[in-house]
Design a protein around this motif. Structure first.
Motif, PDB file in Angstrom:
ATOM      1  N   HIS A 126       0.803  -1.169  -0.111  1.00 38.88           N
ATOM      2  CA  HIS A 126       0.053   0.090   0.171  1.00 38.88           C
ATOM      3  C   HIS A 126       0.710   1.103  -0.027  1.00 38.88           C
TER       4      HIS A 126
ATOM      5  N   HIS B 208      -6.744  -3.416   3.913  1.00 36.06           N
ATOM      6  CA  HIS B 208      -7.904  -3.235   2.905  1.00 36.06           C
ATOM      7  C   HIS B 208      -7.695  -4.218   1.632  1.00 36.06           C
ATOM      8  N   HIS B 209      -6.356  -4.536   1.507  1.00 40.28           N
ATOM      9  CA  HIS B 209      -6.110  -5.496   0.227  1.00 40.28           C
ATOM     10  C   HIS B 209      -6.465  -6.908   0.851  1.00 40.28           C
TER      11      HIS B 209
HETATM   12 CU   LIG Z   1      -3.776  -0.238  -0.644  1.00 41.37          CU
END
Ligand SMILES: [Cu+2]
Ligand code: HEM
Lengths: 316, 687
Positions: B292, B341-342
Motif C-alpha cells: 500500500h 484493505h487488500h
Molecule cells: Cu492499498
C-alpha cells in the motif's frame, strides 16, 4: 450535422445515450454478478455499492464538471474568464474544500461501520442455519453436509434458509464466491474461515474460485442449486457412492468429471483436513510443464467444459 | 549437481516450440526471439555508428544525476513498451474464441510479468528518473548527496529488469500475479524457476529503491540552497521527500517477505507453508505492508509534477501551497495505516475490517483536497494547453472517477463483492494510468529541455495524449461493468457471451493505447530530427516558475554556476518580475564533482549474474558473485582519486556565457510558445 447538433445541445443526447448504455448493461447483467442478487446478503452489497456511488457524487461532481468547464472558460485564447495571476489563497475556499471532503468522509465512514457490522460474514443470518463444510482443492470443490452427504462441485441449498459455511482448502489459497448470493471469503489451507448467507428463491446458478490457482483455474467452479425444501430433503436421500471412492479420487484427480453425490465422511473429516491439508491432496504442482500428461488431461477437461457451456448457451 | 544447477536445454526459449509447435509455444518463442534479436540489433547499430565508446564514457559510467535520471527513464520506456504489448496480447486472448490461443499458464505468465513490470520496472524507474533529473535543480543542489550510490541504484534496477527480460529467453516467469501469494508460489505448487525470477529480480530492484530513498531524503535535508527552508521548497521536492521516506520504510517488508519465500522454496523453511507451523496469511500481510505505501510512492511524485505543470501553464501562482504540503504529509503518514484493505476477505473480525476500511477513506480527504487545489489553480488563470497541461487536465478528470470507485472498494462489504474481479482491475488502472503515467508523461514533456536542450514536438505530443486518454476509457470502463457482472481477474478466457461486447471495446481501447505509445515514439523521433528548430538554449521555454528554469538548457554538468540565495517560494518569478533574466550570482568557488566510473555497472552486473545463478540453483557461481560484489565495493572504498575539480574561473565563464546568451536571445510572446521562435525566455507580454 449530427455532430454539430450534439455539440450544441448535449443534454438532449446525453440522457438517452446514458439510458441506452445502462439498459444494455443491465440486460447483460442477467449473468452472474452482484447487480442481480438472489439473496439478502448480495442484495445488501448491491445497495451499499449504489449508496456509496451516490454519496461520492456531491464531492466529485464539482471536479468532474469543474475541470472541463474551467479548462474552457479560462483558456488563454478565446476564454472569457478574468485573469488574476496572484490569487492563491482563500479562507472560504479552503474551508469549503477541507470541510466538504471531511463531511463526505464522515458520512461514508459512518455508513461503513453500519454496513460491516450488519453484514459480518461470520454472523449467522438467521436462526438454526444449515451447516455446510467446504473444501477447496486444485481445481474442484467438496461440500460436506455433516452426517448426511458429501458432494463434489455441486451445492444444493433449500430456498429462503440461512446457511453457514465452514471453509478450508488443500493446496493454494482460493476464494469462495457465489456472487449472486454473497460476497467472497478466502479458502486457505491450514485455516478455517466462515461465511453466512440466506438463500432466496429457487434458482440454478454457479459459484467459483476467484483467486488464480494454476492450470485449471477456469474450471474451478461449482453448481449452486437453490431448491424447495421438499426437493432439498429428497436430494439428501438420493443414492450415494461410497465415501472411500471419493476420498481416493479427490486426492488424485485434478478436475472432476465423475459422480457428484457420496456418503458423508467421518464426523471430523473437515477439521482434520483443515489441520493437515495433505490428507486430501497429493500435493501435485499447480503449473504443469507444457505437453505433460497432466496438462493434456486439463486441456481435454477445458475443451469438454467449453462444449458443455455452449450447450447451455454460455451460462456456465 | 552440475555447476549449471537446474538449467537445461528445455529452458531455452526456442526448444519447446521446436519440439511441439503450437500457437502458444510459438508466441513464447517469438517473444524470446524479439528480445534476442532486439539486443543484437542494438549492439550492431552501436557498433556500426561507433557509439560504444561515447555511450560508455559519457552515459553508462556517468554519476551525473541528470544522466542517471535519463537512463532510468529510458529503462522505464523500454519496459513500458513490453508491458503494453503484453496487455494487448492479453486483451486479444480474451476476445478470441475460448479457450483462446494461449494456455492458462502462458496467460498467467503474461499478467504476472505485466503487473510486475509495470509496477517495478516502469513506474518505479520512471519516477525515480524524473526525481533524479529535476529535484536537485529545484532545490539548488549540484548533485545527489551520494552520487556513486545513485548509480548503484540505477544499475541494480537495470539488473532486475534484465532478469525479467531473460525469463523470456531462458526458462519461465512466475505465474501467481505481481503479488505472488504462497502457497501457490511455494516449491510444491510452483516447482519451476518462475517464482525465483520474481524473487530475485525484485530483490535487486528493491535494494536499489531503498538506496534511492535514502539518497533523495538526505539530499533534500542537506543540499538545499541557503534560505530555502522546508516551507519554501517546491511541491515536487516535498512529494519527493515523502516518497523517499516511504521508499525507505516500505521496501523492507517486501524484501524480507520475498527472501522468506526463497528460504521456504530452497532451504526447507516453513514460513508460509500450510503445515509445520507456517502461515500464508503472513505473506499477504507483509506484502501489503509494502504494497500500500508503494502505491503512494507511485502517485506522490506525479502529484508533485502536476503542482508545477498546472501553475506554469495557467500563468498563475499555485493555489494553496500550505494545504498541499500538509495533504502530502498526511497521505504519506496515512498510507502506512491501511494495508489490510487488500485482504478484507481473509476472514478477520468485522471490527478490524471496519477500522481499516474507515482508515482507508481518510486518505480520500487529503487526496480530494489536492485535486481541488489544482482546479483552483486553473481558476482565473490563462490556460495554455501544451501536451504537459493536457495530460494534467486529463489526469484530474479521470483520477476523480478512480477515487469514487476507490472509496467504494474501501467499504469491506462492497469489497467482498468486487475483490478479485475486473472491477478491481479497472479501479487500479484508473488510478495508475492517470495518476502515474500521465504525471510522468507530463513531466517528460515539461522538463525535457533541461536534459536535452530542446523541446518535444507538440503535435505528436497532443496526439499521444488523446490516444492515451480515449484508449484508457475504452480499455477500462468496460472492465468496471463486467467486473460487476461477476468476471474474475486473471481469467484466461471467458465463456459468458454477455462479456464479449465489453471485451471487444476493451480490446479496441488497448489498441488505442498502443497507438498513443507509438505516437510518443514518433514524437521523440521527430523532435530529435528537428532539434535545431526546437532548441531553447536560453532556458525557461514556458514562462516557468521554479528555480530549474533559471538555468540554460541543457543544464551544464555542474547545474548551478553559483548556488542562489533563496528568499521566497518562487525566486525565479521574483527575478523575472524585477525585469531580470539571469539570477544574480553569489560567490564563485571551486567545486568537486565525482569522476565517471564503471564500478556501479560492474557491481550491479555481478549482482545480476549472481541472482541469475540463484534462480537456477547454481550455488557455487552465486557465492562467487556475492563475494566479487563486495570486493568491488571495497575497491571503491579505498579509491581516493574519485573527484575532479571545476574551478571558480570556469564557473564564472559559464555564468558570463549564459548571461550573454540570454541578453542576445530575442524575447518572444507566449503566442509563439510552441513555434520555432521560442528559443527560451518566453514572456507573457511581447517585447
Ligand atoms: Cu492499498
Ligand atoms: C497501458 C495500458 C494497460 C492495459 C491495456 C493493461 C491491461 C491489463 C490487463 C488486461 C491485465 C490483466 C487483468 C486480469 O487480471 O485479467 C492487467 C493487470 C495488471 N496491470 Fe495493467 N494494463 C495497462 C497499464 C498498466 C499500468 C500503467 C500499470 C501500473 C503502473 C499496470 C499494472 C497492472 C497490474 C499490477 C496488474 C495486475 C497483475 C496481476 O494480476 O497480478 N497496468 N493490466
Amino acid at each position: 450535422m449530427l455532430f454539430h447538433d450534439i455539440y450544441k445541445r448535449p443534454s438532449r443526447y446525453a440522457v438517452p445515450a446514458l439510458m441506452a448504455v445502462t439498459a444494455v448493461w443491465l440486460s447483460g447483467c442477467a449473468e452472474n454478478g452482484v447487480m442481480t442478487p438472489l439473496g439478502p446478503v448480495a442484495a445488501g452489497e448491491r445497495s451499499h455499492l449504489i449508496s456509496f456511488f451516490l454519496w461520492m457524487l456531491p464531492i466529485s461532481l464539482p471536479l468532474l464538471i469543474g475541470t472541463p468547464w474551467i479548462a474552457l472558460r479560462y483558456r488563454r485564447r478565446g476564454g472569457k474568464g478574468k485573469y488574476d495571476p496572484n490569487w492563491s489563497h482563500s479562507v472560504a475556499a479552503e474551508t469549503a474544500i477541507w470541510g466538504g471532503a471531511t463531511l463526505t468522509f464522515l458520512i461514508v465512514g459512518w455508513l461503513t461501520w453500519g454496513h460491516v457490522m450488519g453484514e459480518d460474514p461470520y454472523k449467522p443470518t438467521g436462526k438454526d442455519p444449515i451447516h455446510v463444510q467446504v473444501i477447496g482443492s486444485e481445481w474442484k470443490w467438496m461440500f460436506i453436509y455433516p452426517d448426511k452427504m458429501a458432494t463434489v462441485n455441486k451445492l444444493v441449498l433449500p430456498q429462503h434458509t440461512p446457511v453457514e459455511f465452514d471453509i478450508t482448502a488443500t493446496g493454494a489459497m482460493q476464494s469462495f464466491w457465489i456472487p449472486r448470493l454473497a460476497g467472497q471469503i478466502y479458502a486457505m489451507p491450514g485455516m478455517g474461515t466462515k461465511m453466512n448467507l440466506t438463500t432466496g428463491d429457487t434458482t440454478e446458478i454457479f459459484g467459483f474460485n476467484s483467486q488464480f490457482n494454476g492450470a485449471a483455474f477456469p474450471l474451478d467452479k461449482f453448481e449452486v442449486d437453490v431448491v424447495t425444501k421438499d426437493q432439498y430433503d429428497a436430494f439428501l436421500q438420493e443414492p450415494k457412492h461410497p465415501w472411500a471412492q471419493l476420498e481416493a479420487a479427490f486426492k488424485k484427480t485434478a478436475t472432476w468429471s465423475g459422480p457428484e453425490l457420496f456418503e458423508p465422511p467421518m464426523k471430523d473429516y473437515w477439521m482434520k483436513v483443515m489441520m493437515n491439508p495433505s490428507i486430501a491432496t497429493d500435493g501435485g504442482a499447480a503449473i504443469l510443464p507444457d505437453n505433460s500428461p497432466a496438462q493434456k488431461d486439463i486441456d481435454k477437461a477445458i475443451n469438454q467444459d467449453l462444449h458443455l457451456s455452449q450447450l447451455n448457451g454460455g451460462a456456465q | 549437481m552440475s555447476i549449471l544447477g537446474s538449467l537445461d536445454l528445455n529452458d531455452i526459449f526456442i526448444v519447446p516450440f521446436l519440439k511441439e509447435p503450437t500457437l502458444s509455444t510459438g508466441i513464447a518463442a517469438g517473444a524470446g526471439g524479439i528480445v534476442v534479436l532486439g539486443a543484437l540489433a542494438v549492439a550492431l547499430w552501436l557498433t556500426v555508428k561507433g557509439w560504444w565508446k561515447p555511450l560508455w564514457s559519457e552515459w553508462l559510467t556517468s554519476l551525473d544525476h541528470k544522466k542517471i535520471g535519463v537512463m532510468y527513464i529510458v529503462l522505464a520506456a523500454i519496459m513500458l513498451i513490453r508491458g503494453v504489448l503484453e496487455a494487448v496480447v492479453m486483451r486479444a486472448q480474451q476476445v478470441s474464441p475460448a479457450p483462446g490461443f494461449l494456455s492458462v499458464e502462458h496467460h498467467a505468465e503474461l499478467f504476472s510479468t505485466h503487473g510486475t513490470i509495470m509496477i517495478f520496472f516502469v513506474a518505479m524507474p520512471f519516477l525515480t528518473g524524473v526525481i533524479n533529473v529535476v529535484m536537485p535543480l529545484q532545490i539548488g543542489a549540484r548533485d545527489m548527496e551520494f552520487p556513486f550510490m545513485n548509480a548503484i541504484s540505477l544499475w541494480l534496477s537495470v539488473g532486475g529488469a534484465a532478469l525479467v527480460m531473460a525469463s523470456l529467453v531462458v526458462g519461465h516467469f512466475e505465474t501467481g500475479g505481481w503479488t505472488a501469494y504462497p502457497p501457490y508460489t511455494g516449491i510444491k505448487l510452483s516447482p519451476n524457476e518462475g517464482v525465483d525470477y520474481w524473487i530475485w529480480s525484485l530483490a535487486l530492484t528493491s535494494v536499489g529503491t531503498t538506496l534511492s530513498g535514502i539518497n533523495f531524503a538526505v539530499t533534500i535535508y542537506k543540499q538545499r540552497a541557503p534560505g530555502m527552508d522546508l516551507m519554501k521548497m517546491p511541491i515536487f521536492a516535498w512529494t519527493t521527500l515523502c516518497t523517499a521516506i516511504l521508499m525507505i520504510f516500505a521496501m523492507m517488508p517486501l524484501t524480507v517477505a520475498s527472501l522468506m519465500l526463497a528460504l521456504d522454496r530452497h532451504a526447507g523453511f516453513h514460513f508460509f507453508t500450510a503445515s509445520n507451523g507456517g502461515n500464508m496469511m503472513n505473506f499477504a500481510n507483509m506484502f501489503w505492508l509494502f504494497g500500500h505505501p508503494e502505491v503512494y510512492i507511485l502517485i506522490l511524485p506525479a502529484f508533485g509534477v502536476f503542482s508545477h505543470v498546472i501553475p506554469t501553464f495557467s500563468g498563475k501562482k499555485l493555489y494553496g501551497y500550505t494545504s498541499l504540503v500538509w495533504a502530502t504529509i498526511a497521505i504519506a503518514v496515512l498510507s502506512f495505516t491501511v494495508w489490510v484493505h487488500h485482504f478484507f476477505t481473509m476472514g478477520q473480525t468485522a471490527h478490524l475490517n471496519a477500522i481499516f476500511g474507515i482508515a482507508t477513506m481518510t486518505i480520500g480527504v487529503p487526496t480530494g483536497v489536492k485535486v481541488f487545489n489544482w482546479l483552483l489553480t486553473m481558476w482565473r488563470g490563462k490556460l495554455r494547453f501544451s501536451t504537459a497541461m493536457l495530460f494534467s487536465a486529463g489526469f484530474m478528470f479521470t483520477f476523480v472517477i478512480g477515487g469514487i470507485t476507490g472509496v467504494m472498494l474501501a467499504n469491506p462489504t462492497i469489497d467482498f463483492a468486487t475483490h478479485n474481479s475486473l472491477f478491481l482491475v479497472a479501479h487500479f488502472h484508473n488510478m495508475l494510468i492517470p495518476g502515474l503515467l500521465f504525471g510522468m508523461f507530463a513531466a517528460v514533456n515539461y522538463w525535457f529541455p533541461l536534459a536535452f536542450g530542446f523541446r518535444l514536438d507538440e503535435k505528436w505530443g497532443r496526439r499521444s495524449f488523446w490516444l492515451w486518454m480515449i484508449g484508457f476509457y475504452l480499455a477500462f470502463m468496460p472492465l468496471y461493468a463486467i467486473g460487476l457482472m461477476g468476471a474474475p481477474r486473471r481469467m484466461a478466457f471467458f465463456t459468458d457471451p454477455a462479456y464479449f461486447p465489453w471485451l471487444v471495446v476493451a480490446m479496441i481501447g488497448a489498441l488505442c493505447v498502443l497507438a498513443g505509445l507509438t505516437s510518443q515514439v514518433i514524437q521523440i523521433w521527430v523532435s530529435v530530427k528537428n532539434r535545431e528548430s526546437l532548441m531553447v538554449p536560453a532556458g525557461d521555454p514556458w514562462d516557468g516558475r521554479g528555480l530549474e528554469w533559471s538555468l540554460g538548457c541543457p543544464v551544464p554538468e555542474y547545474d548551478f554556476t553559483t548556488v542562489p540565495n533563496i528568499t521566497s517560494r518562487e525566486p525565479w518569478v521574483d527575478t523575472k518580475a524585477a525585469g531580470k533574466h539571469v539570477m544574480d550570482p553569489t560567490e564563485f568557488v571551486d567545486i568537486h564533482l565525482p569522476k565517471p566510473t564503471g564500478l556501479p555497472i560492474l557491481v550491479a552486473g555481478v549482482a545480476t549474474v549472481g541472482a541469475f545463478a540463484l534462480i537456477f540453483e547454481m550455488w557455487l557461481i552465486a557465492a562467487v558473485c556475492f563475494v566479487a560484489m563486495w570486493v568491488l565495493v571495497l575497491i571503491r572504498s579505498y579509491d581516493t582519486d574519485w573527484e575532479e575539480t571545476i574551478t571558480a574561473e570556469e564557473l564564472r565563464e559559464g555564468y558570463e556565457a549564459h548571461k550573454r546568451l540570454v541578453e542576445t536571445t530575442p524575447k518572444v510572446s507566449l503566442d509563439d510558445e510552441f513555434t520555432s521562435k521560442n528559443r527560451g525566455l518566453i514572456l507573457e507580454e511581447a517585447v
